[in-house]
Scaffold this motif. Structure first.
Motif, PDB file in Angstrom:
ATOM      1  N   ILE A  43      -1.787   7.704  -1.650  1.00  0.00           N
ATOM      2  CA  ILE A  43      -1.455   6.579  -0.760  1.00  0.00           C
ATOM      3  C   ILE A  43      -0.530   5.647  -1.524  1.00  0.00           C
ATOM      4  N   ARG A  44       0.688   5.549  -1.066  1.00  0.00           N
ATOM      5  CA  ARG A  44       1.646   4.699  -1.791  1.00  0.00           C
ATOM      6  C   ARG A  44       2.387   3.775  -0.840  1.00  0.00           C
ATOM      7  N   ALA A  45       3.696   3.861  -0.843  1.00  0.00           N
ATOM      8  CA  ALA A  45       4.511   2.840  -0.170  1.00  0.00           C
ATOM      9  C   ALA A  45       4.326   2.785   1.345  1.00  0.00           C
ATOM     10  N   GLY A  46       4.705   1.638   1.918  1.00  0.00           N
ATOM     11  CA  GLY A  46       4.534   1.463   3.356  1.00  0.00           C
ATOM     12  C   GLY A  46       5.727   0.862   4.088  1.00  0.00           C
ATOM     13  N   VAL A  47       6.734   0.366   3.356  1.00  0.00           N
ATOM     14  CA  VAL A  47       7.825  -0.364   4.020  1.00  0.00           C
ATOM     15  C   VAL A  47       9.169   0.322   3.725  1.00  0.00           C
ATOM     16  N   LEU A  48       9.916   0.649   4.771  1.00  0.00           N
ATOM     17  CA  LEU A  48      11.218   1.308   4.591  1.00  0.00           C
ATOM     18  C   LEU A  48      12.357   0.352   4.925  1.00  0.00           C
ATOM     19  N   GLU A 197       2.465  -9.143  10.861  1.00  0.00           N
ATOM     20  CA  GLU A 197       3.463  -8.997   9.794  1.00  0.00           C
ATOM     21  C   GLU A 197       2.732  -9.000   8.446  1.00  0.00           C
ATOM     22  N   LEU A 198       3.434  -8.557   7.389  1.00  0.00           N
ATOM     23  CA  LEU A 198       2.816  -8.566   6.061  1.00  0.00           C
ATOM     24  C   LEU A 198       2.629 -10.011   5.582  1.00  0.00           C
ATOM     25  N   ILE A 199       1.570 -10.248   4.829  1.00  0.00           N
ATOM     26  CA  ILE A 199       1.357 -11.567   4.224  1.00  0.00           C
ATOM     27  C   ILE A 199       1.283 -11.387   2.708  1.00  0.00           C
ATOM     28  N   TYR A 200       2.233 -11.979   1.999  1.00  0.00           N
ATOM     29  CA  TYR A 200       2.228 -11.993   0.522  1.00  0.00           C
ATOM     30  C   TYR A 200       1.662 -13.343   0.110  1.00  0.00           C
ATOM     31  N   SER A 201       0.570 -13.352  -0.665  1.00  0.00           N
ATOM     32  CA  SER A 201      -0.101 -14.612  -0.947  1.00  0.00           C
ATOM     33  C   SER A 201      -0.245 -14.921  -2.437  1.00  0.00           C
ATOM     34  N   ALA A 208      -2.488 -11.704  -3.534  1.00  0.00           N
ATOM     35  CA  ALA A 208      -3.055 -10.793  -2.523  1.00  0.00           C
ATOM     36  C   ALA A 208      -1.963 -10.407  -1.539  1.00  0.00           C
ATOM     37  N   LEU A 209      -2.095  -9.215  -0.973  1.00  0.00           N
ATOM     38  CA  LEU A 209      -1.138  -8.747   0.039  1.00  0.00           C
ATOM     39  C   LEU A 209      -1.902  -8.125   1.197  1.00  0.00           C
ATOM     40  N   CYS A 210      -1.563  -8.552   2.415  1.00  0.00           N
ATOM     41  CA  CYS A 210      -2.133  -7.938   3.620  1.00  0.00           C
ATOM     42  C   CYS A 210      -1.039  -7.081   4.229  1.00  0.00           C
ATOM     43  N   SER A 211      -1.236  -5.773   4.223  1.00  0.00           N
ATOM     44  CA  SER A 211      -0.244  -4.868   4.802  1.00  0.00           C
ATOM     45  C   SER A 211      -0.939  -3.943   5.788  1.00  0.00           C
ATOM     46  N   MET A 212      -0.241  -2.948   6.244  1.00  0.00           N
ATOM     47  CA  MET A 212      -0.792  -2.119   7.332  1.00  0.00           C
ATOM     48  C   MET A 212      -0.087  -0.779   7.384  1.00  0.00           C
ATOM     49  N   ARG A 213      -0.689   0.152   8.108  1.00  0.00           N
ATOM     50  CA  ARG A 213      -0.032   1.422   8.422  1.00  0.00           C
ATOM     51  C   ARG A 213       0.124   1.563   9.937  1.00  0.00           C
ATOM     52  N   ASN A 214      -0.926   1.217  10.703  1.00  0.00           N
ATOM     53  CA  ASN A 214      -0.796   1.193  12.161  1.00  0.00           C
ATOM     54  C   ASN A 214      -1.836   0.238  12.738  1.00  0.00           C
ATOM     55  N   TYR A 220      -4.675  -3.339   2.115  1.00  0.00           N
ATOM     56  CA  TYR A 220      -4.773  -4.647   1.455  1.00  0.00           C
ATOM     57  C   TYR A 220      -4.745  -4.440  -0.057  1.00  0.00           C
ATOM     58  N   TYR A 221      -4.206  -5.429  -0.749  1.00  0.00           N
ATOM     59  CA  TYR A 221      -4.162  -5.364  -2.213  1.00  0.00           C
ATOM     60  C   TYR A 221      -4.589  -6.705  -2.790  1.00  0.00           C
ATOM     61  N   ILE A 222      -5.260  -6.659  -3.939  1.00  0.00           N
ATOM     62  CA  ILE A 222      -5.449  -7.888  -4.727  1.00  0.00           C
ATOM     63  C   ILE A 222      -5.078  -7.597  -6.182  1.00  0.00           C
ATOM     64  N   PRO A 291       7.677  -3.008 -10.001  1.00  0.00           N
ATOM     65  CA  PRO A 291       6.367  -3.432  -9.519  1.00  0.00           C
ATOM     66  C   PRO A 291       6.413  -3.437  -7.988  1.00  0.00           C
ATOM     67  N   PRO A 292       5.307  -3.177  -7.307  1.00  0.00           N
ATOM     68  CA  PRO A 292       5.374  -2.995  -5.846  1.00  0.00           C
ATOM     69  C   PRO A 292       5.644  -4.255  -5.018  1.00  0.00           C
ATOM     70  N   THR A 293       5.701  -5.416  -5.666  1.00  0.00           N
ATOM     71  CA  THR A 293       5.864  -6.697  -4.956  1.00  0.00           C
ATOM     72  C   THR A 293       7.239  -6.844  -4.314  1.00  0.00           C
ATOM     73  N   GLY A 294       7.589  -6.203  -3.307  1.00  0.00           N
ATOM     74  CA  GLY A 294       8.934  -6.283  -2.748  1.00  0.00           C
ATOM     75  C   GLY A 294       9.209  -4.957  -2.089  1.00  0.00           C
ATOM     76  N   ALA A 295       8.275  -4.028  -2.291  1.00  0.00           N
ATOM     77  CA  ALA A 295       8.308  -2.721  -1.624  1.00  0.00           C
ATOM     78  C   ALA A 295       9.591  -1.948  -1.908  1.00  0.00           C
ATOM     79  N   LYS A 296      10.009  -1.933  -3.165  1.00  0.00           N
ATOM     80  CA  LYS A 296      11.288  -1.293  -3.492  1.00  0.00           C
ATOM     81  C   LYS A 296      11.159   0.114  -4.076  1.00  0.00           C
TER      82      LYS A 296
HETATM   83  C1  PHB Z   1       2.032  -1.201   1.349  1.00  0.00           C
HETATM   84  O1  PHB Z   1       1.851  -1.317   2.564  1.00  0.00           O
HETATM   85  O2  PHB Z   1       1.458  -0.328   0.686  1.00  0.00           O
HETATM   86  C2  PHB Z   1       2.930  -2.158   0.666  1.00  0.00           C
HETATM   87  C3  PHB Z   1       3.706  -3.020   1.422  1.00  0.00           C
HETATM   88  C4  PHB Z   1       4.537  -3.939   0.786  1.00  0.00           C
HETATM   89  C5  PHB Z   1       4.584  -3.965  -0.581  1.00  0.00           C
HETATM   90  C6  PHB Z   1       3.828  -3.105  -1.341  1.00  0.00           C
HETATM   91  C7  PHB Z   1       2.981  -2.193  -0.702  1.00  0.00           C
HETATM   92  O3  PHB Z   1       5.386  -4.886  -1.194  1.00  0.00           O
END
Ligand code: PHB
Ligand code: RFL
Length: 389
Positions: A43-48, A197-201, A208-214, A220-222, A291-296
Motif C-alpha cells: 500500500i503506497r501512493a494515492g495522489v496522481l 479533500e486531503l487534510i495535512y495537519s 497527521a494526514l487524512c487521505s483516502m482511496r474511495n 490516515y497517517y501520523i 518524503p511522502p509529504t507532497g505525494a511526489k
Molecule cells: C496517500 O493517500 O497514501 C497519500 C496522500 C498524500 C500524500 C502521501 C500519501 O502526501
C-alpha cells in the motif's frame, strides 16, 4: 534470449515503461524479483499529478482510473485547531486524481498480460553486464537456472534497494541524501473518509494526514518515532492519537474502524546522479526518494518514464539519440524541484525532535504566510498538481 529493452523491476515504473514502449512497437522484457501478488500487496501512493493522469491515458490504461478515480481541486492545511484550503483549480488551473498505486499497478499488469507482454517473476541474482559497452546483457536465475538477456538498453526500475543503481561505478555516481528523524505510521480502514479533500495537519503532537482511496476506504497517517513498529500501535491508540492531531471539528466527524493494513515508512530525501551510465538508465525509486509529504514519489517516477519513453521512441522510430542523451539532465532538473517541494512541505508540517521555540515560530510564520498570501498558494498549488514535464 534477446530483446530491445530489458527492464528490471515490475513496479509502477517498469510496467508503465514497458506498456508505453509496446504501444510504439518497441519490445521489452521485465524482470521482477517478487510475485505479482506481492507487488500488489504494497500500500503506497494515492495522489496522481495531472501529467501522470495524461500519461496513463496515453498508455491505454486510463479507463478504470477515469471511472473510479476522484478529481481533487484543492487540499486542506490545518494547524492549531484551525484550517484553510489551497485551491488548485483557482491557483494553478489544474487538478490531481486520487487513485491508489495498487489499482494503477493492477491496471498496468492487466494491460501487459492482455498484450502478451513478457514479465519474468521470482528472478534472483540479477546482474547487469557491459552497460558501458556496445552490447549490454543481463544475467539472472529463475528456479536455480541461469539465464541471459541480450539487449540494446537496460532500464533500472528496481526501486531503492535494487541492483541497477549500484551497477554504476562509485567513481561516476554521486549520491545526495537526507534522512528525517521520524517515520509515518499509516493505517488503511474500510471507513468513509473524514473529509472530501486531503487534510495535512501540523500539530504540537506531530504531523497527521487524512487521505483516502474511495468513499469507503480511508488512508490516515501520523508521524511517529523511527524506533516504533506497527505492533506498538493498537487501532484504538492510533485513532486516539490521530484525533488529537487534527482540528476538533474534524475529529468529531471521524469514523473509525478496524485497520486492514498498518505499516511504518521512514522518511528520506535521496538523489543519485547521473541517471544514465552508457546503455543503463535509472527510473523512479531506483534513482531518487522523497518524503511522502507532497505525494511526489510515484509522480517523479512517472516523469522519468515520460522522458525516457519519448527518448526511446525518438531513437527507435527516427534513429535520433538526442532524447536519450538528454534524459539524465532533463529528469534530474525536474526531480530536484520535486525534492525541494517535498522537503519544504515536510519541514513546514512535522514536529522535529530538536526543534527550538524559534524553529516552531518559523513554521508558524510559514503556515500563516501560506494561508494569507495568494502568491504563496500559487507556488504550492503549481508544485502539488505537478510542474510541467
Ligand atoms: C496517500 O493517500 O497514501 C497519500 C496522500 C498524500 C500524500 C502521501 C500519501 O502526501
Ligand atoms: P518500486 O515500486 O519500489 O518497484 C520496484 C520493483 O523492483 C523490484 N526489484 C527487483 N526486481 C528484479 N531484480 C532486483 N534485483 C530487484 N530489486 C527490486 C521490486 O520487487 C519492485 O517490484 O519502484 P518504482 O516502480 O520506481 O515506483 C516508485 C513508487 O513505488 C514509490 O515512489 C512510491 O510508492 C513512494 N511511496 C509513496 N509515494 C507517494 O507518492 N505517496 C505515498 O504515500 C507513498 N508511500 C512510498 C510509500 C514508498 C514506500 N517504500 C518504498 C518503502 C510508502 C512506502 C512504504
Amino acid at each position: 534470449m534477446r530483446t530491445q529493452v530489458c527492464i528490471i523491476g515490475a513496479g509502477p515504473s517498469g510496467l508503465l515503461l514497458s506498456q508505453l514502449l509496446h504501444r510504439k512497437g518497441i519490445e521489452s522484457v521485465v524482470l521482477e524479483r517478487k510475485t505479482k501478488d506481492y507487488v500488489l500487496g504494497r500500500i503506497r501512493a494515492g495522489v496522481l499529478e495531472h501529467g501522470f493522469v495524461e500519461l496513463m491515458r496515453e498508455a491505454g490504461v486510463g479507463e478504470r482510473m477515469d471511472r473510479e478515480g476522484y478529481i481533487h481541486d484543492g487540499t486542506v492545511i490545518a494547524y492549531d485547531n484551525h484550517q484553510f484550503r489551497v485551491d488548485f483549480a483557482a491557483r494553478a488551473n489544474a487538478t490531481v486524481m486520487v487513485y491508489g498505486q495498487t489499482e494503477l499497478t493492477r491496471d498496468l499488469y492487466a494491460a501487459r498480460e492482455a498484450e502478451n507482454g513478457k514479465i519474468i517473476y521470482n528472478v534472483d541474482d540479477v546482474s547487469i553486464q557491459d552497460a558501458d559497452g556496445a552490447a549490454p546483457y543481463v544475467e539472472f536465475n529463475v528456479d536455480g537456472n541461469g539465464q541471459r538477456i541480450d539487449c540494446d538498453y537496460v532500464v533500472g526500475c528496481d526501486g531503492f534497494h535494487g541492483v541497477s543503481r549500484k551497477t554504476i561505478p562509485e567513481t561516476v555516481r554521486k549520491e545526495y541524501e537526507k534522512v528525517y528523524p521520524f517515520g509515518w505510521l499509516g493505517v488503511l480502514s474500510e471507513t468513509p473518509p473524514v473529509h472530501d479533500e486531503l487534510i495535512y495537519s501540523n500539530s504540537t503532537r506531530g504531523f497527521a494526514l487524512c487521505s483516502m482511496r474511495n468513499e469507503n476506504l480511508s488512508r490516515y497517517y501520523i508521524q511517529c518515532p523511527l524506533d516504533h513498529s506497527p505492533e506498538n500501535w493498537s487501532d484504538d491508540a492510533f485513532w486516539e492519537e490521530l484525533k488529537r492531531r487534527i482540528p476538533e471539528e474534524t475529529a468529531e466527524k471521524l469514523i473509525t474502524g478496524p485497520s486492514i493494513e498498518k505499516s511504518i515508512a521512514p522518511l528520506r530525501s535521496f538523489v543519485t546522479e547521473p541517471m544514465r551510465w552508457g546503455k543503463l538508465f535509472l527510473c523512479g525509486d531506483a534513482a531518487h526518494i522523497v518524503p511522502p509529504t507532497g505525494a511526489k514519489g510515484l509522480n517523479t517516477a512517472a516523469s522519468d518514464i515520460f522522458y525516457l519513453y519519448h527518448g526511446m521512441a525518438q531513437f527507435y522510430i527516427d534513429g535520433d539519440t538526442e532524447g536519450l542523451d538528454s534524459y539524465s539532465e532533463k529528469a534530474l532538473a525536474r526531480i530536484w524541484k520535486a525534492e525541494r517541494f517535498s522537503w519544504w512541505m515536510s519541514n513546514m508540517l512535522h514536529l522535529y525532535p530538536e526543534q527550538s521555540d524559534f524553529d516552531r515560530k518559523m513554521q508558524r510564520a510559514e503556515l500563516e504566510f501560506l494561508e494569507s498570501n495568494e502568491s504563496a498558494q500559487k507556488v504550492m498549488a503549481e508544485n502539488y498538481v505537478g510542474l510541467p514535464f
